[in-house]
Design an enzyme around this catalytic site. Structure first.
Site, PDB file in Angstrom:
ATOM      1  N   ASP A 179       0.734  -1.491  -0.433  1.00  0.00           N
ATOM      2  CA  ASP A 179       0.164  -0.247   0.086  1.00  0.00           C
ATOM      3  C   ASP A 179       1.084   1.068  -0.780  1.00  0.00           C
ATOM      4  OD1 ASP A 179      -2.125  -1.675  -0.361  1.00  0.00           O
ATOM      5  OD2 ASP A 179      -3.080  -1.196   2.009  1.00  0.00           O
ATOM      6  N   HIS A 306      -9.656  -6.381   9.374  1.00  0.00           N
ATOM      7  CA  HIS A 306      -9.674  -6.812   8.438  1.00  0.00           C
ATOM      8  C   HIS A 306      -9.082  -8.304   8.874  1.00  0.00           C
ATOM      9  CE1 HIS A 306      -8.993  -3.913   5.186  1.00  0.00           C
ATOM     10  NE2 HIS A 306      -8.477  -3.330   6.250  1.00  0.00           N
ATOM     11  N   HIS A 333      -1.389  -3.933   5.921  1.00  0.00           N
ATOM     12  CA  HIS A 333      -2.835  -3.694   6.199  1.00  0.00           C
ATOM     13  C   HIS A 333      -4.099  -2.884   6.995  1.00  0.00           C
ATOM     14  CE1 HIS A 333      -6.151  -4.844   3.354  1.00  0.00           C
ATOM     15  NE2 HIS A 333      -6.701  -6.589   3.899  1.00  0.00           N
TER      16      HIS A 333
END
Length: 446
Positions: A179, A306, A333
């Site tokens: 990311d 998540h 994440h």
């Protein structure tokens, strides 16, 4: 006898864990968690031939790859470099690429491999035969070695804060477990991100792997993911016998670093699985006593965000990492920080890796503020704050990990721990049938 020894070590380890979890799991409740900050769009103010979005990465034992973009499609893919400012006694020519995404056309993306380079040396360089002079420093020849680890970086006010805190103290290599830009199909944000991080990524090698925000799949029209990521952030996958830029490995000063892909196939029949099995099998712990793995979706996670997204990958690959005695696994994440004890198969195991989630670099989505309660005894410290981590490999046996919270304008060290390399654990290696303990002998980490 060996199984009994392992059981005894596990029992003692668990008792110590119970004590340390109570010492470390509590957060500083007086600290007010900050909200997300706005996206920063960074423009290019130079000429079309001038290099922009410059970053460097490690390639092999003594080479670097210099990557940059020009708006001028005819700009040469050359790098001049030397050890004195303004004096370039070497030059290398590389390759270039570009890509289209819907109505967006990228600039000319240059990749030039330079070297051989001397360790621990500052090199001055210029891209494309013109433009400003830049410099980078190569990693040292011997330990100690310091990694900076950041995940889910983005390009917000908090990203700027994180990068400024990182830059306030020297380091050797930056590791980013996915990311990067948060472009999410908005391709100009890739350009903006490259300009934002150039000040830092042009001075020290940045080694990255992909996250879910790099996929950029659009059904039928853009069915194949990672087009921008693969074009812009070329990593040394070919040098590590990988068939994909989405997973690779490299060695740097006593450390073998493995970058895995959470968003490509990873089951036991996949190319990534077979590559990982071969890569771990080729590691020489006498040369690289430390083994570190990075991936995006965490295998262990007590945050409410998540939940379970890394579980299928864990079930497929965890045994490989355990049998290879991997020391640390970093993930992103989840937009928070969390450090676990040594684990294997959801249980405390002194021969398993330490798992650390560090998806708190500064993304536009904000922090993942809530954790599951009561806290798992596997989780030793957890906090929803922006920040970065530092792993300093002191020698073949010891390393120091610290997590630095972005406490507004100041970087505050909120969590730290000393780690022993599993290459030194005679008990852990003795339980592996057919394997001899490594040469390095040290007290087992408990």
């Amino acid at each position: 006898m060996e199984k009994s020894l392992h059981a005894l070590i596990t029992s003692v380890f668990f008792l110590l864990l119970q004590f340390t979890s109570q010492c470390y799991a509590s957060k500083d409740e007086s600290y007010s968690r900050p909200p997300a900050r706005n996206i920063i769009f960074t423009d290019h103010h130079g000429s079309e031939p001038e290099a922009q979005q410059v970053h460097v990465s490690l390639v092999g034992r003594d080479h670097m790859r210099v990557t940059w973009i020009t708006d001028d499609k005819h700009a040469p893919s050359t790098v001049e470099y030397g050890k004195q400012p303004g004096t370039y006694n070497a030059m290398a020519t590389g390759d270039h690429t570009s890509y289209r995404y819907f109505f967006y056309s990228s600039g000319k993306i240059h990749h030039v491999k330079i070297g051989p380079l001397e360790p621990g040396t500052t090199y001055y360089y210029r891209c494309g035969g013109s433009g400003p002079e830049l410099s980078f420093k190569t990693p040292p020849a011997t330990l100690p070695l310091e990694f900076v680890v950041i995940g889910d970086l983005g390009q917000t006010g908090w990203t700027n804060s994180t990068l400024a805190h990182i830059n306030s103290r020297d380091y050797d290599v930056l590791l980013l477990p996915g990311d990067l830009s948060y472009a999410d199909t908005n391709q100009p944000l890739w350009d903006s991100f490259g300009r934002l991080v150039e000040k830092y990524a042009s001075q020290r090698p940045w080694m990255v792997t992909e996250g879910n925000h790099e996929t950029e799949i659009f059904p039928i029209i853009q069915p194949h993911g990672f087009k921008a990521y693969n074009a812009r952030w070329l990593m040394p996958y070919e040098e590590s016998n990988s068939s994909s830029n989405l997973y690779y490995s490299f060695n740097v000063v006593g450390t073998h670093v493995i970058m895995l892909g959470s968003y490509t196939d990873f089951d036991e029949h996949s190319q990534q699985y077979k590559w990982l099995e071969a890569d771990l099998g080729s590691v020489d712990r006498k040369k690289t006593p430390w083994v570190i793995v990075l991936l995006h979706a965490p295998w262990y996670n007590t945050n409410n965000a998540h939940q379970g997204e890394g579980e299928s990958m864990r079930k497929a690959m965890e045994e490989l990492l355990y049998e290879a005695r991997v020391d640390v696994v970093f993930a992103g994440h989840v937009h928070a920080y969390e450090r676990f004890t040594r684990i294997y198969d959801n249980k405390v195991d002194p021969c398993g890796p330490v798992y650390i989630t560090i998806g708190d670099g500064g993304n536009r989505e904000g922090l993942a503020l809530t954790f599951k309660n009561p806290a798992s005894p596997l989780s030793l410290y957890r906090e929803a704050s922006f920040g970065h981590g530092r792993l300093r490999i002191m020698d073949e046996t010891r390393a120091h990990w610290s997590w630095h919270r972005n406490n507004d304008s100041n970087s505050f060290s909120a969590d730290e721990v000393w780690l022993d390399s599993l290459s030194t654990s005679t008990a852990c290696w003795a339980i592996e049938d057919g394997k001899e303990p490594p040469k390095f002998i040290a007290n087992d980490e408990l």
